[in-house]
Write an enzyme that holds these catalytic residues in place. Structure first.
Site, PDB file in Angstrom:
ATOM      1  N   ASN A  16      58.923  49.504  21.477  1.00  0.00           N
ATOM      2  CA  ASN A  16      59.675  48.780  20.446  1.00  0.00           C
ATOM      3  C   ASN A  16      59.847  49.643  19.198  1.00  0.00           C
ATOM      4  O   ASN A  16      60.897  49.605  18.553  1.00  0.00           O
ATOM      5  CB  ASN A  16      58.986  47.458  20.101  1.00  0.00           C
ATOM      6  CG  ASN A  16      59.318  46.381  21.115  1.00  0.00           C
ATOM      7  OD1 ASN A  16      60.464  45.936  21.197  1.00  0.00           O
ATOM      8  ND2 ASN A  16      58.338  45.989  21.910  1.00  0.00           N
ATOM      9  N   ARG A  67      36.625  44.479   9.991  1.00  0.00           N
ATOM     10  CA  ARG A  67      38.075  44.461  10.196  1.00  0.00           C
ATOM     11  C   ARG A  67      38.832  44.231   8.879  1.00  0.00           C
ATOM     12  O   ARG A  67      39.912  44.777   8.669  1.00  0.00           O
ATOM     13  CB  ARG A  67      38.450  43.395  11.224  1.00  0.00           C
ATOM     14  CG  ARG A  67      39.912  43.461  11.608  1.00  0.00           C
ATOM     15  CD  ARG A  67      40.291  42.478  12.677  1.00  0.00           C
ATOM     16  NE  ARG A  67      39.877  42.931  14.003  1.00  0.00           N
ATOM     17  CZ  ARG A  67      40.468  42.542  15.133  1.00  0.00           C
ATOM     18  NH1 ARG A  67      41.470  41.705  15.101  1.00  0.00           N
ATOM     19  NH2 ARG A  67      40.045  42.988  16.289  1.00  0.00           N
ATOM     20  N   LEU A  95      46.673  39.999  11.714  1.00  0.00           N
ATOM     21  CA  LEU A  95      46.528  40.503  10.345  1.00  0.00           C
ATOM     22  C   LEU A  95      45.702  39.547   9.498  1.00  0.00           C
ATOM     23  O   LEU A  95      45.838  38.313   9.615  1.00  0.00           O
ATOM     24  CB  LEU A  95      47.909  40.681   9.708  1.00  0.00           C
ATOM     25  CG  LEU A  95      48.749  41.832  10.260  1.00  0.00           C
ATOM     26  CD1 LEU A  95      50.187  41.727   9.745  1.00  0.00           C
ATOM     27  CD2 LEU A  95      48.138  43.180   9.895  1.00  0.00           C
ATOM     28  N   ASN A 109      57.276  39.986  13.738  1.00  0.00           N
ATOM     29  CA  ASN A 109      56.555  40.299  14.972  1.00  0.00           C
ATOM     30  C   ASN A 109      57.479  40.023  16.150  1.00  0.00           C
ATOM     31  O   ASN A 109      58.356  39.164  16.072  1.00  0.00           O
ATOM     32  CB  ASN A 109      55.300  39.417  15.090  1.00  0.00           C
ATOM     33  CG  ASN A 109      54.511  39.696  16.359  1.00  0.00           C
ATOM     34  OD1 ASN A 109      54.191  40.850  16.660  1.00  0.00           O
ATOM     35  ND2 ASN A 109      54.220  38.658  17.128  1.00  0.00           N
ATOM     36  N   HIS A 111      57.326  38.860  20.128  1.00  0.00           N
ATOM     37  CA  HIS A 111      56.409  38.251  21.104  1.00  0.00           C
ATOM     38  C   HIS A 111      57.151  38.109  22.433  1.00  0.00           C
ATOM     39  O   HIS A 111      58.295  37.642  22.454  1.00  0.00           O
ATOM     40  CB  HIS A 111      55.955  36.877  20.594  1.00  0.00           C
ATOM     41  CG  HIS A 111      54.940  36.222  21.478  1.00  0.00           C
ATOM     42  ND1 HIS A 111      53.624  36.643  21.556  1.00  0.00           N
ATOM     43  CD2 HIS A 111      55.042  35.184  22.344  1.00  0.00           C
ATOM     44  CE1 HIS A 111      52.970  35.889  22.414  1.00  0.00           C
ATOM     45  NE2 HIS A 111      53.805  34.992  22.917  1.00  0.00           N
ATOM     46  N   VAL A 147      48.951  32.070  14.022  1.00  0.00           N
ATOM     47  CA  VAL A 147      49.391  33.105  14.968  1.00  0.00           C
ATOM     48  C   VAL A 147      50.606  32.649  15.789  1.00  0.00           C
ATOM     49  O   VAL A 147      50.605  31.546  16.358  1.00  0.00           O
ATOM     50  CB  VAL A 147      48.227  33.472  15.925  1.00  0.00           C
ATOM     51  CG1 VAL A 147      48.689  34.462  16.983  1.00  0.00           C
ATOM     52  CG2 VAL A 147      47.069  34.038  15.138  1.00  0.00           C
ATOM     53  N   GLU A 177      63.626  42.835  24.265  1.00  0.00           N
ATOM     54  CA  GLU A 177      62.908  43.082  22.999  1.00  0.00           C
ATOM     55  C   GLU A 177      63.532  44.260  22.251  1.00  0.00           C
ATOM     56  O   GLU A 177      63.659  44.250  21.031  1.00  0.00           O
ATOM     57  CB  GLU A 177      61.429  43.383  23.264  1.00  0.00           C
ATOM     58  CG  GLU A 177      60.625  42.213  23.775  1.00  0.00           C
ATOM     59  CD  GLU A 177      59.155  42.581  23.955  1.00  0.00           C
ATOM     60  OE1 GLU A 177      58.589  43.246  23.089  1.00  0.00           O
ATOM     61  OE2 GLU A 177      58.572  42.191  24.996  1.00  0.00           O
TER      62      GLU A 177
HETATM   63  C1  GRF Z   1      55.657  44.090  23.773  1.00  0.00           C
HETATM   64  O1  GRF Z   1      55.890  43.387  24.960  1.00  0.00           O
HETATM   65  C2  GRF Z   1      55.458  43.135  22.626  1.00  0.00           C
HETATM   66  O2  GRF Z   1      56.222  41.989  22.714  1.00  0.00           O
HETATM   67  C3  GRF Z   1      54.005  42.783  22.769  1.00  0.00           C
HETATM   68  O3  GRF Z   1      53.374  43.982  23.148  1.00  0.00           O
HETATM   69  C4  GRF Z   1      54.323  44.822  23.809  1.00  0.00           C
HETATM   70  C5  GRF Z   1      54.354  46.111  23.042  1.00  0.00           C
HETATM   71  O4  GRF Z   1      55.102  47.095  23.716  1.00  0.00           O
HETATM   72  N1  GRF Z   1      53.492  42.218  21.539  1.00  0.00           N
HETATM   73  P1  GRF Z   1      55.423  48.474  23.002  1.00  0.00           P
HETATM   74  O5  GRF Z   1      54.129  49.051  22.492  1.00  0.00           O
HETATM   75  O6  GRF Z   1      56.399  48.214  21.900  1.00  0.00           O
HETATM   76  O7  GRF Z   1      56.024  49.328  24.091  1.00  0.00           O
END
Ligand code: GRF
Length: 214
Positions: A16, A67, A95, A109, A111, A147, A177
């Protein structure tokens, strides 16, 4: 054109992140990625940042007492990079409130499910298959204290096939994504996201200023 400064938090593969870096390199991009911060050393995402010549930093839990201290360091680095928007793209931590509060309605984010279905899990695709849903997809949403429950900016749908495995469904969702996240970042960067209660309303892009009269 003002260019919005984006910081990306990552933990792993970084596909991503790569989609954002590619999009940010386009001439019409209203944003640029100015910092990549990983909570895992050796994450592939770091190499992607290096290749794009974006500063990449590692903030590992082991270097901090707890953390919260680790996340405070991440916050310090985001501020030092003068980040306007934060994207969590495959970031493995929730976070701490201090970070969320520092960027109100400015953290996105992605998801891998159609929220609110399969929220709060790292195995959304497996759970979607086990449940037997016929469509799934991905959600780009603002990060709030709860979350996976912040206002939804954009979603994309994919079919779920009877012969899907977690791997085939994940790959189909991931391809979406990579389109969805840059789109959502552009909406946020151009002021097209207005938060009304628990909803994000997408408003039309601001009109161009009128051409000067001759
Ligand atoms: C993605 O599927 C995202 O939705 C999830 O973790 C994965 C991350 O993939 N939260 P990348 O590291 O961006 O390849």
């Amino acid at each position: 054109m003002t260019v919005t400064r984006v910081g990306v938090l990552v933990s792993g593969r970084g596909s991503n992140l790569a989609a954002l870096l590619d999009d940010a390199a386009l001439p019409d991009a209203p944003y640029k990625v100015v910092a990549v911060i990983s909570n895992k050393a050796g994450a592939l995402a770091l190499e992607r940042a290096h290749a794009a010549e974006v500063p990449a930093l590692v903030v590992e839990r082991v270097a901090f007492a707890n953390r919260s201290e680790q996340h405070r360091e991440i916050l310090r680095l985001l501020r030092a990079s003068q980040v306007d928007i934060v994207v969590t793209a495959g970031f493995s931590h929730i976070l701490i409130p201090e970070v969320v509060d520092a960027f109100p309605d400015r953290i996105l984010n992605v998801h891998p499910a159609l929220l609110p279905a399969f929220a709060g899990t790292l195995h959304a695709q497996e759970e979607a298959l086990a449940y037997g849903v016929k469509v799934s997809g991905c959600t780009a949403h603002l990060v709030t204290a709860e979350v996976d429950a912040g206002p939804i900016v954009a979603q994309a749908v994919v079919p779920v096939r009877d012969d899907d495995t977690a791997a085939t469904l994940s790959a189909r969702i991931l391809a979406e994504e990579h389109r969805l996240l840059p789109h959502a970042v552009r909406l946020l960067a151009t002021g097209q996201v207005r938060v009304e209660g628990r909803k994000a309303v997408i408003i039309a892009s601001p009109p161009h200023p009128p051409a000067p009269s001759p």
